[in-house]
Enzyme design. Structure first.
Site, PDB file in Angstrom:
ATOM      1  N   ASP A  79       0.852  -1.182   0.000  1.00 43.35           N
ATOM      2  CA  ASP A  79       0.000   0.000   0.000  1.00 43.35           C
ATOM      3  C   ASP A  79       0.892   1.237   0.000  1.00 43.35           C
ATOM      4  O   ASP A  79       1.795   1.364   0.841  1.00 43.35           O
ATOM      5  CB  ASP A  79      -0.904   0.005   1.237  1.00 43.35           C
ATOM      6  N   GLU A  85      -4.699   2.394  -4.309  1.00 42.99           N
ATOM      7  CA  GLU A  85      -3.238   2.415  -4.238  1.00 42.99           C
ATOM      8  C   GLU A  85      -2.706   1.156  -3.567  1.00 42.99           C
ATOM      9  O   GLU A  85      -1.584   1.127  -3.063  1.00 42.99           O
ATOM     10  CB  GLU A  85      -2.743   3.662  -3.484  1.00 42.99           C
ATOM     11  N   ASP A 109      -1.628   9.552 -10.600  1.00 45.00           N
ATOM     12  CA  ASP A 109      -1.658   8.445 -11.569  1.00 45.00           C
ATOM     13  C   ASP A 109      -0.248   8.130 -12.067  1.00 45.00           C
ATOM     14  O   ASP A 109       0.124   6.960 -12.235  1.00 45.00           O
ATOM     15  CB  ASP A 109      -2.550   8.808 -12.756  1.00 45.00           C
ATOM     16  N   HIS A 147      -4.373  14.735  -9.334  1.00 43.19           N
ATOM     17  CA  HIS A 147      -4.617  13.330  -9.672  1.00 43.19           C
ATOM     18  C   HIS A 147      -3.771  12.848 -10.853  1.00 43.19           C
ATOM     19  O   HIS A 147      -3.436  11.670 -10.928  1.00 43.19           O
ATOM     20  CB  HIS A 147      -6.104  13.119  -9.962  1.00 43.19           C
ATOM     21  N   ASN A 161      -2.175  12.985  -4.098  1.00 41.97           N
ATOM     22  CA  ASN A 161      -3.235  13.518  -4.958  1.00 41.97           C
ATOM     23  C   ASN A 161      -3.632  14.932  -4.562  1.00 41.97           C
ATOM     24  O   ASN A 161      -3.830  15.799  -5.417  1.00 41.97           O
ATOM     25  CB  ASN A 161      -4.465  12.601  -4.899  1.00 41.97           C
TER      26      ASN A 161
END
Length: 313
Positions: free
Chosen positions: A185, A228, A202, A198, A193
């Site tokens: 994780d 994630e 990404d 974002h 973010n």
């Protein structure tokens, strides 16, 4: 013209009309492998030169099948299997055939074939149907890839990962191998973010997955099971190997910032490791729960670390 001749001519004209209207390439041979008829679509599907004039196709009684077969064999990826199957069908006229055949030019043909019999069940010959299904196969492959691959990172989707993991577990049970699973994780990913946007988030996930894939073996499976959150299945691995792999992934993540739009984004990852017991009717989902429990411990102990499962759920 008497009634019988008229009916015969009508039958031939009807056969020609049906053949030429068909989307399939059609080839009809008699019991002696002599070509009775074929349509224009047959020549187009196989990209062959016409063997006789179109208006005589239904009357090509003396045309041998060999020139057509030789031309087809040169176009096939696996001509030996094709030829073997043809021989099986001719040896047993009652057999029906349906198969997909691959050509050297990358196309795929769908093939159907069935024997022809009269009212007394005497064998008369065989009819072959061929259809170019290349576009259909490409669309199926695209849809399958969309179902299997996470559209952002290119890693396995959760469903496909679980499917492949179950296959590996069955293999491990069969051969007595060990399996390990890691759940990863990305730490504080929401802050990435919120701070960078974002698009940058990404970009982080894409680059991290590329690096993780380079850090694991070719036969290890990497899947995205959440926003994630990712998981790695390690076939034929003991606990020590799994811990070393998880540590390698953690170290690579922490030591190499992700560059996006002129900004270096530093990331860390927490990892939970668990083994699958192939002697106790264990399941992949059970192992993931144990790995998730270890991941929770890693986060509770400060993140950017590897923890192994110990205890009972």
């Amino acid at each position: 013209m008497d009634t019988k001749d008229s009916r015969n001519q009508f039958s031939r004209s009807l056969l020609r009309a049906i053949q030429e209207a068909s989307p399939d390439g059609i080839l009809v041979v008699d019991q002696h492998s002599q070509v009775i008829s074929y349509n224009q679509r047959f020549l187009e599907v196989w990209q062959m030169e016409e063997q006789c004039r179109p208006d005589e196709q239904a009357m090509c009684q003396s045309l041998s099948e060999e020139p057509l077969l030789d031309s087809a064999l040169r176009k096939l990826k696996n001509p030996d299997a094709f030829l073997q199957r043809i021989q099986e069908l001719y040896d047993n006229p009652t057999l029906h055939d349906h198969a997909e055949i691959e050509l050297n030019d990358g196309r795929t043909l769908d093939r159907h074939s069935t024997g022809l019999f009269d009212d007394q069940n005497n064998y008369l010959g065989r009819v072959w149907f061929f259809r170019d299904i290349t576009r259909q196969k490409l669309n199926e492959a695209l849809l399958q890839d969309l179902a299997w691959r996470d559209p952002l990172t290119g890693t396995m989707t959760r469903g496909y990962f679980l499917e492949r993991a179950e296959e590996e577990l069955q293999r491990a049970e069969r051969y007595g191998h060990t399996l390990a699973v890691i759940i990863l994780d990305v730490d504080h990913f929401k802050e990435v973010n919120d701070r960078y946007g974002h698009y940058a988030g990404d970009r982080v996930l894409v680059i991290l997955c590329q690096r993780w894939l380079e850090a694991i073996r070719n036969n290890d499976l990497l899947g995205r099971i959440g926003g994630e959150e990712f998981t790695i299945l390690l076939p034929q691995s003991d606990l020590q190997t799994a811990l070393q792999t998880a540590e390698r992934v953690r170290s690579i993540t922490a030591s190499q910032p992700v560059h996006s739009d002129g900004i270096d984004i530093n990331c860390t990852v927490s990892c939970g490791v668990a083994m699958l017991d192939n002697n106790q009717n264990d399941s992949v989902k059970d192992a993931l729960k144990r790995a998730d429990n270890a991941l929770y411990s890693a986060k509770k102990l400060g993140r950017n670390r590897v923890e192994q499962f110990s205890g009972v759920l």
